[in-house]
Design an enzyme around this catalytic site. Sequence first.
Site, short mmCIF file in Angstrom:
data_model
loop_
_atom_site.label_atom_id
_atom_site.label_comp_id
_atom_site.label_asym_id
_atom_site.label_seq_id
_atom_site.Cartn_x
_atom_site.Cartn_y
_atom_site.Cartn_z
N GLU A 53 0.78 -1.41 -0.13
CA GLU A 53 -0.02 -0.08 -0.05
C GLU A 53 0.91 1.28 0.07
O GLU A 53 0.64 2.17 -0.78
CB GLU A 53 -0.95 0.24 1.03
CG GLU A 53 -1.74 -1.18 1.22
CD GLU A 53 -1.44 -2.40 2.23
OE1 GLU A 53 -2.08 -3.13 3.03
OE2 GLU A 53 -0.08 -2.69 2.09
N ALA A 158 9.27 -35.47 -10.22
CA ALA A 158 9.45 -35.55 -11.82
C ALA A 158 9.50 -37.02 -12.04
O ALA A 158 10.46 -37.68 -11.64
CB ALA A 158 10.46 -34.81 -12.28
N THR A 200 19.59 -37.98 -2.46
CA THR A 200 19.64 -37.36 -3.46
C THR A 200 20.82 -36.43 -3.84
O THR A 200 21.45 -36.36 -4.91
CB THR A 200 18.43 -36.05 -3.75
OG1 THR A 200 17.17 -36.85 -3.72
CG2 THR A 200 18.38 -35.35 -5.02
N GLU A 268 11.94 -31.49 -3.41
CA GLU A 268 12.06 -32.02 -4.54
C GLU A 268 12.40 -33.65 -4.53
O GLU A 268 13.29 -34.12 -5.39
CB GLU A 268 13.35 -31.20 -5.30
CG GLU A 268 12.80 -30.13 -5.61
CD GLU A 268 13.72 -29.13 -6.77
OE1 GLU A 268 14.06 -30.11 -7.76
OE2 GLU A 268 13.97 -28.26 -6.52
#
Length: 338
Positions: A53, A158, A200, A268
Amino acid sequence: MTSDEKYMMRAIELAKLGEGLTRPNPPVGAVLVVEDHIIAEGWHKKAGEDHAERDCLKKIPPMPVNLKNATLYVTLEPCSTHGRTPPCTDIILEKGIGRVVVSVVDLNPAHAGRGLKLLEDAGVEVVSGICESEGRELIAPFEKFITTGVPYVTLKLASTLDGKIADSQSNSKWITGPEARERVQEMRRRSDAIMVGAGTVRADNPSLLPRPSNDRKPFRVIVGTDIPEDSRVRTDEAADQTLIRSGDLTEILKELAEKYGIMHVFCEGGGQLAAGLIEAGLVDEFAFFFAPKLMGADGLPNFGKTGGLIADVKELKFKSVEQVGDDVLLRAVFRQTL
């Protein structure tokens, strides 16, 4: 679409420019309209800097305009208390804005409705609930953070169409195409922390950093042990943004919120971490990228759990399906049961 909805959607578009930058504040956008013309716009760029604002109203051009006829569109109720910045209600009243339209009332129980009542008591016309579903989705991480003390978790996986995230030798580059990988970079930029399992890191040695960063500096959270000393998350330019944790996932998430102000965790994988988050009920949204490929039974599954029975399946509800290059992005949430 009404004119109020049109200008509120513009404010939401502006607010999204701040995603990944404002922690522990929510992203907020603002648009000032006079006689169906936008005369100023603003958005919250960083905690400690002007709220949307104030950023907007400071940009009003020098012009002979009666702001009593102006409408200020804001994605979240203007604050009425003094924190790191002055109350936004102060500058709204100072400028003489005649009408304020809000998407979402402040979700903090200590402040909810106070700013709107203050404006109404001062003679400002107030309207709330415009594009509320879009406004709530915009600040879903903030809502989870402020009401539960735990970050909002998006789990991205994925995989091939048969649900494999890597082959039998742990090779995963590249299952999805370049367009899907670019979308993942965008998702990283919108998040406060990128989370993966230690496996990972050992298998892929990823950087987990958004490329390009666009000034984003998300934390990297590695869950597990035996992280190589020469891994990228320990040695690159963002090594001081790497947090290595093990143990109870709920406690890890609580620490991320309480100690680091992290509102949105983008996980992920891999499969074991995904399974842990799902089993603990800690996933708020799923982002499945499916590639039009088949790998076979010996590939690594996107959800590393065995022994499941049909009576125990986790039920999801699809939110959207979108083709991204040759791949498909499917967004889903847990189905709520009564």
